[in-house]
Design a protein around this motif. Sequence first.
Motif, mmCIF file in Angstrom:
data_model
loop_
_atom_site.group_PDB
_atom_site.id
_atom_site.type_symbol
_atom_site.label_atom_id
_atom_site.label_comp_id
_atom_site.label_asym_id
_atom_site.label_seq_id
_atom_site.Cartn_x
_atom_site.Cartn_y
_atom_site.Cartn_z
ATOM 1 N N ARG A 128 0.831 -1.206 0.000
ATOM 2 C CA ARG A 128 0.000 0.000 0.000
ATOM 3 C C ARG A 128 0.867 1.258 0.000
ATOM 4 N NH1 ARG A 128 -5.020 2.025 0.871
ATOM 5 N NH2 ARG A 128 -5.041 4.137 1.696
ATOM 6 N N ASP A 129 1.940 1.237 0.767
ATOM 7 C CA ASP A 129 2.837 2.391 0.821
ATOM 8 C C ASP A 129 3.470 2.650 -0.546
ATOM 9 O OD1 ASP A 129 4.135 4.494 2.017
ATOM 10 O OD2 ASP A 129 5.762 3.277 2.845
ATOM 11 N N ALA A 130 3.852 1.565 -1.240
ATOM 12 C CA ALA A 130 4.442 1.705 -2.568
ATOM 13 C C ALA A 130 3.422 2.251 -3.562
ATOM 14 C CB ALA A 130 4.996 0.363 -3.044
ATOM 15 N N TYR A 131 2.181 1.785 -3.460
ATOM 16 C CA TYR A 131 1.119 2.302 -4.333
ATOM 17 C C TYR A 131 0.900 3.799 -4.083
ATOM 18 C CZ TYR A 131 -1.064 -1.419 -7.096
ATOM 19 O OH TYR A 131 -1.337 -2.354 -8.054
ATOM 20 N N ALA A 132 0.919 4.189 -2.828
ATOM 21 C CA ALA A 132 0.712 5.598 -2.506
ATOM 22 C C ALA A 132 1.807 6.465 -3.111
ATOM 23 C CB ALA A 132 0.650 5.793 -0.992
ATOM 24 N N ILE A 183 3.296 -7.347 -10.453
ATOM 25 C CA ILE A 183 4.267 -7.216 -11.537
ATOM 26 C C ILE A 183 5.521 -8.019 -11.183
ATOM 27 C CG2 ILE A 183 3.375 -4.987 -12.306
ATOM 28 C CD1 ILE A 183 5.692 -3.617 -10.893
ATOM 29 N N ARG A 184 6.233 -8.436 -12.211
ATOM 30 C CA ARG A 184 7.307 -9.407 -12.011
ATOM 31 C C ARG A 184 8.370 -8.940 -11.013
ATOM 32 N NH1 ARG A 184 10.786 -13.144 -16.214
ATOM 33 N NH2 ARG A 184 12.548 -13.497 -14.811
ATOM 34 N N SER A 185 8.868 -7.725 -11.149
ATOM 35 C CA SER A 185 9.939 -7.278 -10.263
ATOM 36 C C SER A 185 9.495 -7.323 -8.805
ATOM 37 C CB SER A 185 10.399 -5.872 -10.632
ATOM 38 O OG SER A 185 9.336 -4.936 -10.511
ATOM 39 N N ASN A 186 8.261 -6.947 -8.547
ATOM 40 C CA ASN A 186 7.755 -6.955 -7.177
ATOM 41 C C ASN A 186 7.512 -8.376 -6.685
ATOM 42 O OD1 ASN A 186 7.892 -4.228 -7.479
ATOM 43 N ND2 ASN A 186 5.704 -3.837 -7.261
ATOM 44 N N ALA A 187 7.096 -9.258 -7.582
ATOM 45 C CA ALA A 187 6.917 -10.665 -7.220
ATOM 46 C C ALA A 187 8.238 -11.263 -6.750
ATOM 47 C CB ALA A 187 6.370 -11.446 -8.411
ATOM 48 N N VAL A 188 9.299 -10.947 -7.463
ATOM 49 C CA VAL A 188 10.623 -11.451 -7.076
ATOM 50 C C VAL A 188 11.014 -10.914 -5.703
ATOM 51 C CG1 VAL A 188 13.079 -11.446 -7.650
ATOM 52 C CG2 VAL A 188 11.379 -11.756 -9.465
ATOM 53 N N HIS A 189 10.831 -9.624 -5.476
ATOM 54 C CA HIS A 189 11.169 -9.040 -4.173
ATOM 55 C C HIS A 189 10.372 -9.698 -3.046
ATOM 56 C CE1 HIS A 189 13.790 -6.054 -5.780
ATOM 57 N NE2 HIS A 189 12.848 -5.322 -6.353
ATOM 58 N N LYS A 190 9.101 -9.919 -3.276
ATOM 59 C CA LYS A 190 8.242 -10.502 -2.237
ATOM 60 C C LYS A 190 8.726 -11.884 -1.821
ATOM 61 C CE LYS A 190 4.004 -8.038 -3.557
ATOM 62 N NZ LYS A 190 2.604 -8.165 -4.040
ATOM 63 N N LEU A 191 9.089 -12.709 -2.782
ATOM 64 C CA LEU A 191 9.521 -14.059 -2.430
ATOM 65 C C LEU A 191 10.959 -14.087 -1.920
ATOM 66 C CD1 LEU A 191 7.846 -16.338 -5.120
ATOM 67 C CD2 LEU A 191 6.954 -15.453 -2.967
ATOM 68 N N GLN A 192 11.809 -13.223 -2.473
ATOM 69 C CA GLN A 192 13.193 -13.168 -1.980
ATOM 70 C C GLN A 192 13.262 -12.772 -0.513
ATOM 71 O OE1 GLN A 192 15.164 -10.457 -4.689
ATOM 72 N NE2 GLN A 192 16.040 -12.124 -5.897
ATOM 73 N N THR A 227 9.668 0.969 -8.868
ATOM 74 C CA THR A 227 10.699 1.744 -8.177
ATOM 75 C C THR A 227 10.364 1.915 -6.705
ATOM 76 O OG1 THR A 227 11.264 2.953 -10.200
ATOM 77 C CG2 THR A 227 11.883 3.969 -8.102
ATOM 78 N N ALA A 228 9.117 2.268 -6.420
ATOM 79 C CA ALA A 228 8.701 2.492 -5.030
ATOM 80 C C ALA A 228 8.806 1.217 -4.208
ATOM 81 C CB ALA A 228 7.270 3.026 -5.000
ATOM 82 N N PHE A 229 8.442 0.095 -4.813
ATOM 83 C CA PHE A 229 8.498 -1.176 -4.085
ATOM 84 C C PHE A 229 9.945 -1.593 -3.845
ATOM 85 C CE2 PHE A 229 7.739 -5.613 -3.118
ATOM 86 C CZ PHE A 229 6.519 -5.581 -2.459
ATOM 87 N N ALA A 230 10.786 -1.435 -4.860
ATOM 88 C CA ALA A 230 12.207 -1.781 -4.700
ATOM 89 C C ALA A 230 12.847 -0.937 -3.597
ATOM 90 C CB ALA A 230 12.947 -1.577 -6.025
ATOM 91 N N ASP A 231 12.465 0.328 -3.520
ATOM 92 C CA ASP A 231 13.000 1.206 -2.482
ATOM 93 C C ASP A 231 12.597 0.748 -1.080
ATOM 94 O OD1 ASP A 231 14.162 2.806 -4.403
ATOM 95 O OD2 ASP A 231 12.600 4.343 -4.360
ATOM 96 N N ARG A 232 11.522 -0.012 -0.991
ATOM 97 C CA ARG A 232 10.994 -0.453 0.314
ATOM 98 C C ARG A 232 11.224 -1.936 0.574
ATOM 99 N NH1 ARG A 232 8.603 3.746 -1.744
ATOM 100 N NH2 ARG A 232 7.565 5.312 -0.449
ATOM 101 N N ARG A 233 11.996 -2.600 -0.255
ATOM 102 C CA ARG A 233 12.115 -4.057 -0.158
ATOM 103 C C ARG A 233 12.733 -4.522 1.163
ATOM 104 N NH1 ARG A 233 15.949 -2.209 -3.638
ATOM 105 N NH2 ARG A 233 18.109 -2.911 -3.387
ATOM 106 N N LYS A 234 13.575 -3.681 1.767
ATOM 107 C CA LYS A 234 14.179 -4.086 3.036
ATOM 108 C C LYS A 234 13.155 -4.107 4.171
ATOM 109 C CE LYS A 234 18.857 -2.584 1.882
ATOM 110 N NZ LYS A 234 20.003 -1.688 2.230
ATOM 111 N N ARG A 235 12.002 -3.497 3.959
ATOM 112 C CA ARG A 235 10.950 -3.501 4.982
ATOM 113 C C ARG A 235 10.087 -4.760 4.930
ATOM 114 N NH1 ARG A 235 7.764 1.874 3.778
ATOM 115 N NH2 ARG A 235 6.255 0.733 5.062
#
Length: 239
Positions: free
Chosen positions: A21-25, A117-126, A76-84
């Motif tokens: 949700r934060d990334a969408y915002a 989307i693919r990039s976010n799917a990868v981040h979620k599972l990683q 981009t927003a999701f990648a920036d937040r992936r450590k969370r």
Amino acid sequence: MNRLVLWNIDLTLVDVAIVTRDAYAEAFRVVTGRPLVKLVPPMGRPDSEIVFETLAVNGIVAQDDHLPRFLAALATAFADRRKRLAKEGRAMAGAKDALKAVARLDGVTQTVLTGTIRSNAVHKLQAFGLDRYVDFDLGGYGEEVYPKATLLQVAQGRAKQRLGIPFVPANTVVIGDSTRDVQAARIGGAAMIAVASGRSTAAELRAAGADIVLPDLSNASEVVAAVARLTTPVDRKAG
């Protein structure tokens, strides 16, 4: 490899709703210059559909460039937040053990069928160490502007091209948590294992036509048995 298992991600394998949700915002702000007031609930919908509906409910008339711009900003927003993700999200009960156990089943290839989307799917599972069990190149993703049933067929086609095996309802199974996942499997051509770990109840999943309904993924042996029961390996010569 002659069994294809396609996993939904959100509320089937992981729950990272806060970060999403934060990334969408952030993506909404970047694209429209306005704060996000209301985000359309996912409910099994692809990101491409969520973007258009979210623009509409926030009073934005969609233009031709809105979708690609929004999806790029979302990535981009999701990648920036992936450590969370690991801190503020969670792997669903039994997800890792279920993926690991299914991977040991004879002839299995595992990938994803997801609205993400693919990039976010990868981040979620990683974030939860689940990516090692999944072949991301064969999946269907939210930036591909198709209904989920068509995404299923796209994934089957990718698997056939790679592995030289036809993937049909007899050797393809979807594992997901929403009635939309069930509908996609029914229309697209796959067996369906539904887990009542999301917003759809077990009764709703059965009514939608799921072949097997499990409460969650916590019993890995039960998940493996369900996959084995619903998939019959196809002879390579049939392709």
